[in-house]
Design an enzyme around this catalytic site. Structure first.
Site, PDB file in Angstrom:
ATOM      1  N   ARG A 257      28.435  26.211  53.266  1.00 44.51           N
ATOM      2  CA  ARG A 257      27.566  25.025  53.477  1.00 44.51           C
ATOM      3  C   ARG A 257      26.258  25.346  54.197  1.00 44.51           C
ATOM      4  NH1 ARG A 257      32.663  22.571  54.688  1.00 44.51           N
ATOM      5  NH2 ARG A 257      33.407  21.505  52.815  1.00 44.51           N
TER       6      ARG A 257
ATOM      7  N   LYS B  84      12.031  26.039  47.595  1.00 46.17           N
ATOM      8  CA  LYS B  84      12.704  25.649  46.345  1.00 46.17           C
ATOM      9  C   LYS B  84      13.609  26.800  45.932  1.00 46.17           C
ATOM     10  CE  LYS B  84       9.595  22.414  44.069  1.00 46.17           C
ATOM     11  NZ  LYS B  84       8.738  22.196  42.891  1.00 46.17           N
TER      12      LYS B  84
ATOM     13  N   GLU C  54      -0.026  32.290  38.830  1.00 50.38           N
ATOM     14  CA  GLU C  54       0.201  31.341  39.938  1.00 50.38           C
ATOM     15  C   GLU C  54      -0.955  31.415  40.939  1.00 50.38           C
ATOM     16  OE1 GLU C  54       2.558  29.201  39.545  1.00 50.38           O
ATOM     17  OE2 GLU C  54       4.454  30.103  38.915  1.00 50.38           O
TER      18      GLU C  54
ATOM     19  N   LYS D  46      -0.371  27.085  49.494  1.00 49.88           N
ATOM     20  CA  LYS D  46       0.990  26.587  49.273  1.00 49.88           C
ATOM     21  C   LYS D  46       1.575  26.008  50.565  1.00 49.88           C
ATOM     22  CE  LYS D  46       5.312  26.870  47.079  1.00 49.88           C
ATOM     23  NZ  LYS D  46       6.156  27.455  46.053  1.00 49.88           N
TER      24      LYS D  46
ATOM     25  N   GLU E 208       8.660  17.179  47.483  1.00 52.15           N
ATOM     26  CA  GLU E 208       7.953  16.810  46.253  1.00 52.15           C
ATOM     27  C   GLU E 208       8.066  15.322  45.918  1.00 52.15           C
ATOM     28  OE1 GLU E 208       7.890  19.883  43.180  1.00 52.15           O
ATOM     29  OE2 GLU E 208       7.922  18.301  41.684  1.00 52.15           O
TER      30      GLU E 208
ATOM     31  N   ARG F  36       3.119  17.765  46.230  1.00 51.40           N
ATOM     32  CA  ARG F  36       3.706  19.045  45.840  1.00 51.40           C
ATOM     33  C   ARG F  36       3.817  19.187  44.323  1.00 51.40           C
ATOM     34  NH1 ARG F  36       8.546  22.622  48.631  1.00 51.40           N
ATOM     35  NH2 ARG F  36       8.380  24.315  47.116  1.00 51.40           N
TER      36      ARG F  36
ATOM     37  N   ASN G 225       2.848  22.266  40.104  1.00 50.77           N
ATOM     38  CA  ASN G 225       3.469  22.494  38.795  1.00 50.77           C
ATOM     39  C   ASN G 225       2.464  22.434  37.652  1.00 50.77           C
ATOM     40  OD1 ASN G 225       6.099  22.860  39.753  1.00 50.77           O
ATOM     41  ND2 ASN G 225       6.305  20.662  40.042  1.00 50.77           N
TER      42      ASN G 225
ATOM     43  N   HIS H  20       3.396  23.870  34.297  1.00 47.66           N
ATOM     44  CA  HIS H  20       4.835  24.162  34.313  1.00 47.66           C
ATOM     45  C   HIS H  20       5.640  23.274  33.360  1.00 47.66           C
ATOM     46  CE1 HIS H  20       3.658  26.559  37.732  1.00 47.66           C
ATOM     47  NE2 HIS H  20       4.902  26.929  37.990  1.00 47.66           N
TER      48      HIS H  20
ATOM     49  N   HIS I  90       7.735  25.487  31.231  1.00 52.79           N
ATOM     50  CA  HIS I  90       9.208  25.479  31.258  1.00 52.79           C
ATOM     51  C   HIS I  90       9.756  25.236  29.848  1.00 52.79           C
ATOM     52  CE1 HIS I  90       9.559  24.555  35.867  1.00 52.79           C
ATOM     53  NE2 HIS I  90       9.291  25.812  35.611  1.00 52.79           N
TER      54      HIS I  90
ATOM     55  N   HIS J 188       7.871  34.049  33.355  1.00 53.71           N
ATOM     56  CA  HIS J 188       7.515  32.741  33.908  1.00 53.71           C
ATOM     57  C   HIS J 188       5.984  32.589  34.008  1.00 53.71           C
ATOM     58  CE1 HIS J 188       7.730  29.123  36.348  1.00 53.71           C
ATOM     59  NE2 HIS J 188       6.969  29.702  37.255  1.00 53.71           N
TER      60      HIS J 188
END
Ligand code: NAD
Ligand code: GLY
Length: 361
Positions: A121, A143, A185, A227, A237, A241, A245, A248, A252, A265
């Site tokens: 946890r 993330k 990026e 960032k 986000e 934020r 993307n 993206h 993606h 990527h």
């Protein structure tokens, strides 16, 4: 000379140290290693290059390390590989106080972070990114996660590291194609919120591509600063934020639609950003000269600017699985002007279809 930035997140704040040789500086790790044991999660490509070096650094602090060496690649960023991590940690009796150290690119960082968020946890987590992409983006901001056959990065958690150590020397062993992928990026920050940096990148791309140490360190520091500012404003986000993307949603779809690992990527983000720029032009926000300027910069960085022809229907299907979808409606990060991105929800379907047809081959 080493530079240090802070990600300001109240009790979850942490430093990012950037510079040549930081991997060999034990004093940077001391505060994060109160116990004499740590697990290092890495892969079969990075371990032969940098595992010994990190282990020697830890030994200087009297810390024994448990290496967990995973198979390499985006295609392995999945639940099977996560289980390999959990099994290794359990069989080595790693405890709640045993930090997990991610040593590698974004794939290792995202999976190690997710393991750290979920093992017992939650255990402490340190990022040692070794690709340009991971030094400028994925190691910062918390993330973490894995891919699912139905969508990229669909399973994960927000979980901040305690420290990011970006050793620019590690970039010397990075293949050119991977350096270029990271550049996608870097360019992103210029496009979404830092027009002056965009100009600097246009002036200094040649230096970056020959891996000039000072230029790379500057680009990494400025990217991380951008960032860190965004993450400090909107950690989970709910607003700003999402601008990180840019490209993206399309990217993606390319990664998932082609099969994980076929397109890097960063390559998918580059081609996806050209789609976002094309759509921004169709909305009347950018002119053709500005889109050409963006295309030229990605091309100079050695990145693709034309997307694979998955077909409009397939693109729409994959994009419908995007994490920004709200109430079943797609939302896009688009460029209102050079250096300023916005999130737009009600894009006319016809314009989107035109982009999906115009930007592919
Ligand atoms: P990667 O982790 O696959 O690394 C690229 C390749 O370089 C791999 O083969 C890796 O083993 C190898 N490598 C790593 N360091 C090396 C070195 N110093 N020398 C030689 N080879 C080295 O890919 P990446 O581009 O670093 O990361 C991409 C991943 O990051 C994607 O899964 C993407 O979804 C994720 N990502 C996450 C975030 C986030 O905020 N968490 C942001 C952007 C991207
Ligand atoms: N790479 C997008 C983000 O960290 O939010």
């Amino acid at each position: 000379m080493m530079q240090t930035l802070n990600v300001e997140l109240a009790e979850r704040s942490y430093p990012i140290h950037i510079g040549s040789g930081v991997l060999g500086q034990p004093e940077l790790l001391t505060g994060c290693l109160p116990r004499k044991r740590a697990a290092i999660v890495t892969n079969t490509v990075v371990a032969p290059l940098y595992l010994d070096k990190l282990q020697v650094t830890l030994q200087q602090l009297g810390v024994e390390s448990v290496p967990v060496i995973l198979p390499d690649g985006e295609a392995c960023k999945n639940s099977d590989t996560m289980n390999l991590i959990y099994s290794a940690l359990l069989s080595s009796r790693c405890e709640r106080t045993t930090p997990l150290i991610a040593l590698g690119g974004g794939v290792i960082g995202d999976m190690t972070g997710f393991a750290a968020a979920t093992y017992l946890r939650g255990v402490p987590f340190i990022q040692i990114p070794t690709t340009l992409l991971s030094q400028v983006d994925s190691s910062v901001g918390g993330k973490t996660g894995i891919n699912h056959p139905l969508g990229k990065n669909m399973i994960g958690a927000f979980y901040q590291p305690q420290l990011v150590l970006a050793d620019t020397d590690t970039l010397n062993t990075l293949p050119d194609k991977e350096l270029a992928a990271g550049m996608a990026e870097v360019i992103k920050y210029g496009l979404i919120r830092d027009a002056a940096f965009l100009e600097w990148l246009e002036q200094n791309m040649d230096l970056l591509l020959v891996r000039d140490t000072a230029a790379l360190q500057y680009a990494i520091e400025r990217s991380c600063r951008n960032k860190a500012e965004v993450v400090a404003l909107d950690e989970r986000e709910s607003g700003e934020r999402a601008l990180l993307n840019l490209g993206h949603t399309f990217g993606h779809a390319i990664e998932s639609g082609m099969g994980y690992g076929k397109w890097l990527h960063g390559e998918a983000v580059a081609a996806g950003t050209l789609m976002a720029a094309d759509l921004s032009e169709r909305l009347g926000w950018l002119d053709a000269g500005q889109v050409a300027r963006i295309r030229r910069l990605f091309q100079r960085a050695g990145l693709p600017v034309i997307s694979p022809d998955l077909g409009v229907a397939a693109y729409l299907e994959w994009m419908g699985l995007d994490k920004k979808v709200e109430g079943g409606k797609m939302r896009f990060v688009l460029l209102k002007e050079m250096g300023r991105a916005v999130v737009k929800g009600d894009v006319p379907t016809e314009l989107l279809r035109q982009t999906l047809q115009a930007c592919v081959k």
